[in-house]
Every structure is written in structure tokens, then in C-alpha cells.
Write a protein that holds these residues in place. Sequence first.
Motif, PDB file in Angstrom:
ATOM      1  N   ARG A   7      51.348  -5.169 -22.588  1.00  0.00           N
ATOM      2  CA  ARG A   7      50.385  -4.503 -23.722  1.00  0.00           C
ATOM      3  C   ARG A   7      50.850  -3.321 -24.024  1.00  0.00           C
ATOM      4  O   ARG A   7      50.785  -2.367 -23.221  1.00  0.00           O
ATOM      5  CB  ARG A   7      49.146  -4.858 -23.356  1.00  0.00           C
ATOM      6  CG  ARG A   7      48.015  -4.681 -24.670  1.00  0.00           C
ATOM      7  CD  ARG A   7      46.677  -5.240 -24.553  1.00  0.00           C
ATOM      8  NE  ARG A   7      46.306  -5.396 -25.745  1.00  0.00           N
ATOM      9  CZ  ARG A   7      44.730  -6.198 -25.780  1.00  0.00           C
ATOM     10  NH1 ARG A   7      44.257  -6.225 -24.882  1.00  0.00           N
ATOM     11  NH2 ARG A   7      44.497  -5.888 -27.125  1.00  0.00           N
ATOM     12  N   GLY A   8      51.492  -3.060 -25.225  1.00  0.00           N
ATOM     13  CA  GLY A   8      51.762  -1.492 -25.418  1.00  0.00           C
ATOM     14  C   GLY A   8      50.680  -0.442 -25.789  1.00  0.00           C
ATOM     15  O   GLY A   8      49.419  -1.047 -25.661  1.00  0.00           O
ATOM     16  N   ASP A   9      50.989   0.570 -26.170  1.00  0.00           N
ATOM     17  CA  ASP A   9      49.951   1.586 -26.279  1.00  0.00           C
ATOM     18  C   ASP A   9      49.393   1.463 -27.836  1.00  0.00           C
ATOM     19  O   ASP A   9      48.187   1.764 -27.930  1.00  0.00           O
ATOM     20  CB  ASP A   9      50.742   2.804 -26.503  1.00  0.00           C
ATOM     21  CG  ASP A   9      51.211   3.542 -25.284  1.00  0.00           C
ATOM     22  OD1 ASP A   9      50.835   3.011 -24.294  1.00  0.00           O
ATOM     23  OD2 ASP A   9      52.165   4.305 -25.437  1.00  0.00           O
ATOM     24  N   ASP A  10      49.977   0.666 -28.512  1.00  0.00           N
ATOM     25  CA  ASP A  10      49.237   0.056 -29.865  1.00  0.00           C
ATOM     26  C   ASP A  10      48.312  -1.128 -29.782  1.00  0.00           C
ATOM     27  O   ASP A  10      48.022  -1.717 -30.572  1.00  0.00           O
ATOM     28  CB  ASP A  10      50.512  -0.213 -30.842  1.00  0.00           C
ATOM     29  CG  ASP A  10      51.276  -1.368 -30.491  1.00  0.00           C
ATOM     30  OD1 ASP A  10      51.414  -1.984 -29.293  1.00  0.00           O
ATOM     31  OD2 ASP A  10      52.172  -1.754 -31.226  1.00  0.00           O
ATOM     32  N   GLY A  11      48.222  -1.655 -28.373  1.00  0.00           N
ATOM     33  CA  GLY A  11      47.418  -2.661 -28.106  1.00  0.00           C
ATOM     34  C   GLY A  11      47.870  -4.077 -28.366  1.00  0.00           C
ATOM     35  O   GLY A  11      47.294  -5.121 -28.325  1.00  0.00           O
ATOM     36  N   TRP A  61      50.491  -7.173 -27.623  1.00  0.00           N
ATOM     37  CA  TRP A  61      51.037  -8.001 -26.688  1.00  0.00           C
ATOM     38  C   TRP A  61      52.681  -8.118 -26.929  1.00  0.00           C
ATOM     39  O   TRP A  61      52.813  -8.607 -28.205  1.00  0.00           O
ATOM     40  CB  TRP A  61      50.635  -9.241 -26.220  1.00  0.00           C
ATOM     41  CG  TRP A  61      49.316  -9.134 -25.364  1.00  0.00           C
ATOM     42  CD1 TRP A  61      48.106  -9.253 -25.893  1.00  0.00           C
ATOM     43  CD2 TRP A  61      48.959  -8.673 -23.901  1.00  0.00           C
ATOM     44  NE1 TRP A  61      47.105  -8.630 -25.057  1.00  0.00           N
ATOM     45  CE2 TRP A  61      47.751  -8.526 -23.856  1.00  0.00           C
ATOM     46  CE3 TRP A  61      50.146  -8.449 -23.132  1.00  0.00           C
ATOM     47  CZ2 TRP A  61      47.133  -8.371 -22.519  1.00  0.00           C
ATOM     48  CZ3 TRP A  61      49.545  -8.095 -21.779  1.00  0.00           C
ATOM     49  CH2 TRP A  61      48.075  -8.250 -21.340  1.00  0.00           C
TER      50      TRP A  61
END
Length: 634
Positions: free
Chosen positions: A378-382, A384
Motif C-alpha cells: 500500500r503506497g503513500d496514496d493509499g 494497493w
Amino acid sequence: MTARRPIRALPALLLAGLLALSGCAAEPQPAPPPEDAPPTEAVTAPTRVVAGVDDLGPGFNPHLRSDQSPVTTAIATMTLPSVFRPDAQGNLQLDRTIATDAKVTSQEPFTVSYELNVEAGWSSGAPIAAEDFVYLAQQMRSQPNTINAAGYREIADVRSRAAGKAVDVVFDRPYPHWKELFSGLLPAHLLKDAPGGWTAPFANGVPASGGPFRVMQVDRLRGEVLLARNDPYWDTPAVVDEIILRRTPAETLPTALESQGIDLALPDAGPEVARAVQAMASSPRPPTVQRAPRPDVEQLVLRTEDGPLADPRVREGIASTLDRAAIRQRVNPEAVPVDSFGAAPSDPGYVASAPDGAPARPDPATAAAAFTEAGYVRGDDGRWALGGRPLNVVVGAGAERTEDVEIAQVVAEQLRAGGIGATVIAPAAPDLLTSPSVAPTAPTSSATPEPGSGPAPADGGDPPEAPATTPPPATPTPTPAPGSSPTSSATPSTSPSSTPGGDGPVAVDVLVTSRPVVGAIGPRLVSDYGCPPSDLPDDLPGSSCFRALQPVLEQLLTGPADPGTIAEAERVLWTQLPALPLYQAQGLVISDPRTDAATRVTPGPLGTGPMTGAETWSEPAGSGESTETSAPGS
């Protein structure tokens, strides 16, 4: 020589003389009407019963999943022949208007013999015969998008006797549920050689009738289906001349019932209908409201054969992201929740099979663990992503099925909130359920289009999500899931057919559809979750194949409904998650005292619905009018 007057003229001369002597005292008499003039007589308007419905549905083939609707059930009940029909308690009874006898005549090979009523025939003039059995069995074995096809796939041969008026059906092995077969026979003589005969003739009607009524007209613009008494029907004729199924919005129900524009209504239960019923409670004729479940369950079918959801861990993550209760509350708050893959709340003794921890409400911790185990981050932008490639899924629903489209949109909202890209598409329902990939048609924001009006416009609704502007990195192969199906790849597909956005066809990852809940549990489970037959593609929407589950399903298909075997099948299905059950909708039968007196309408058996027995109904008082007019041609 003087010509002699013909003898035949003498009576006329004598009559003329007598009239002259009498002085013509009598009143002149009017001239008799010409012999060819039609008589003046009273013309009675047809007797009829008008039933309000929510909508007409996409088509009227009762064997197609895409055509399932209360109207299709009603039409099939009134027009199509069935060897067995359910009684008031739901037990199958031989319909002697169609077959005078049906029984098992051999165990080796297992054979069921049918003796058909020699008078039974189609409204086209052809007899109801063995060829109709052959046609239905062939189509159910080989066509996609069918309902409860497992039993037909057990048939080895269909043989004709007695000039087609006797049929022997031979099975590969003993089949205990044979009475459920050959319901809703279709006119093979009109369909077997017609292009698109299995589907096209049912888009706007039924080609021929083998029941007390026949479809005379389908007016989709006005939202009406007209059924008339089937004059060639060989048994007791229907009492009323016509049955009309009329689209009636919930907000117009009170006016329509009070003005006698409709005699009864058959809507789905919902807040708008509840308000309409409440508005009628204080009227001089307060309504009678009867509640009944619909014969199907709404569900989400998860694509297991390829794409990102081929990995059962991703399916678990998706399911743990969704809030099934919130979906039901948003779309159909009157529906009953379902927590089983085979049974439904309408089944006697229904018990939820969902184990502790089964997906029901959002569980972010479980979802995160499942996605992480499948290799997603899961990235910083939320969002997956797997190897830098965001997780995107396509949620599909049939354009003609308003409720399915609403579910798809709510599902997409929930997935996006959980960090999963989601695109909603709404192609025509038959395309969606028969093609591995479909055009990415966006749902229309207006009312559901009727079949034949063209595809839903691409404008309106949520636009398809645009693909990444830079090429994504190569997708790594995640670690295979423990116990995953050997027939499915755990690698997300990188083909264009599974990429949202663009103009090319896309494969649907989450399919909103319904599953029938009529008949024995075993055939239901095998039809919905068994491996598809070899003559059908294995990548059709809704198909799944878990080899470890097949022996369990086979026991349920050909043996008794053993509770332990059913529990084992349910356990595997909750583990593998080829689908996610949502709810069973509830229907209503709304009538008033005059309609009740004339029809005695009830919700009817689950499989045949409220129009069961409509041939015995009479016209409610005040519905018909007689007018004295000249006959046509006067």
C-alpha cells in the motif's frame, strides 16, 4: 298466337288486387334490411385483469440468467408447458394437461419415461412433443448463461416414441432430481433452425404458447405486456379474456389502484412502495399486502480463472474490504441478508453457513494481511499495488438491470475507499453473461434503457478510470497461494482485456448477478460452482473450477442432500470465495377487496409466483364495461 303469362306471376296479381280493394288502410312497413348488412348488436369489452409491475425486464426466456425477472416468471407460468409444477406447499406435482404419466422405467441405464397428453399442442398448431424435450436438453447442456443446468448435463439421450407423444430420457447415472427437469418447455419447431433461436425470439415475446394464455404484444414504450386467452388451448379455457402486465412506478401506485387502472401490483418491497401502501391505508378500499421472497439471491461473482482475482488471497482482500450490510441498506433495505452459497432464507430450515470471520463488514486488518501475503504494497496514496502496478478491478452489471447497476456503483465506492481502483461498466446483460470480455460501456445516469433501445450511452455515470500515463513496470509473479486451484493462475493478467480504460474490450473481475434458489440444493451448487462442461469455454463470466470441490458437489448432485456434505461444500466455498452472497429481495402482492374476491391472488409457489392459477381468475367488479355499438362494418 297470344303469349301465355307464366303461372308463377298469378299470386302477385291476386295480391295487388286485394290490396286495392282494402284501400291500403295499413301503415306502410319498412323495407327489410339487405341480406348482407351486419346486424346491430352489443359488443362487450374484453374482460381483463391488469397487474402493475416494476419493469418488464430484458427478455422472457425463463432459462436464461440474464432474463430473470418477476415478469419472465409470470409469462412462463401462464404460457409455457411444464411436466411438473409446484403445488401450494412447493411440492412438484405432475401436470396432466401436459403429461399423463412420468416415471422411472429402468435403473440400468437410469431412464425416465413420459407419456404426453395427445391433445397438448402449441398455439402455432404443432403438437407438444419429444422434439421439445430434445431441444431444451441440448440447449441447457451447451449454452452459457443458463439457470440450473446441472441436471440436464446428466442426460445421455432423449428418445422419441409414439410419433413424438412419448419420450424416454436416459441418464448417465441415477438422478434423483429428475422431476425438476423439463419445466418451461419451448417450441422447438420454431426455434431449432432459427438464427439466434435460443435468445432472439424471447427479446420481445414468446414465439408460441402451450398454456392457457399467449403473449399477444410487448409494448416497451408504454411498458405493457398483453396476454390473451389462448383459443387453441385444449384444457379448460381461461375465464378472463386478457391479462395485462403494466409498468407502474411506486409513486403512482395509490392513484393506479384507486382509479382501477390496475387491479393488483407485484412490486419489490422498498421504501417507496411502503410509502405508497401507507398512503392507501385510509382509503375506502384499504389494500391487502402479502409478502413473498423472490426466487433468486443477489451476489457478487469474483473472477477466479485469471486476472488479479485469480489469487484467492486477493479475493479475500476484496471481500474483506466490502460492507455487505451497507450494500443491502443502500440498494434494497427490505431484502433479507444471505450468508450461504447454496441455500436461501426462503428454504425451509435455512441456516447461515458463513463461518466465524467470514467477510461481512469491512475488516481492514484482514484485507491488509491478505493483500500483503499476495505481494501487494500500500503506497503513500493509499492505493494497493503489485510491483508498482496499482490494483484495478472492473465491476460489471447488466445495463437493463437497475438494481444490479446500483449495487455495482456502491461496490466500486467501497473498493475505492479501501485503496483499490474500481471501474463500473454496464453492457447489455446477455453480453455480460456470455462473453469473456465486453465493451467498457459506462452505466447511464438516467433510467434503465429497455432492450432494443441500443447500448447505454458512454456519458453519464462514473467514467472508466484512465490507465497509467507511464508504462507500468513488469508485473512480478507473486508467491502462489497455499491451496490455490491448479487450474487458475495466481498471476494477474496484463492483457488489454483486463485493463480498465480505453476503448477495447475488458474482462469483468466483479460481476453483479443473481443465482436462482428454486429446486434441490445439490443441483444449485453444481450449476453455480461446478466446473463447466468441456464444450463450454472455461473463461465465461461466473465460471469457477475448484478440483478439490468437485467430488463433494458430485455427491450432492446424484445423492441425498446430506447435511455434512453440504457443510463441507460451503466450507470450501467460503475459503475460496468464487462469489459473495448479498441478499434475497422480497416481493409484494398488493390488491384490494374487489380484486381478492375475483382472483384470490396469493404470492404463489416460489418457482411460479403470483400469476399461478391466473386462468381461473375473473375480472374484478368495476373493471370492465359493456357498450352497445354497431358491429364492425356497419
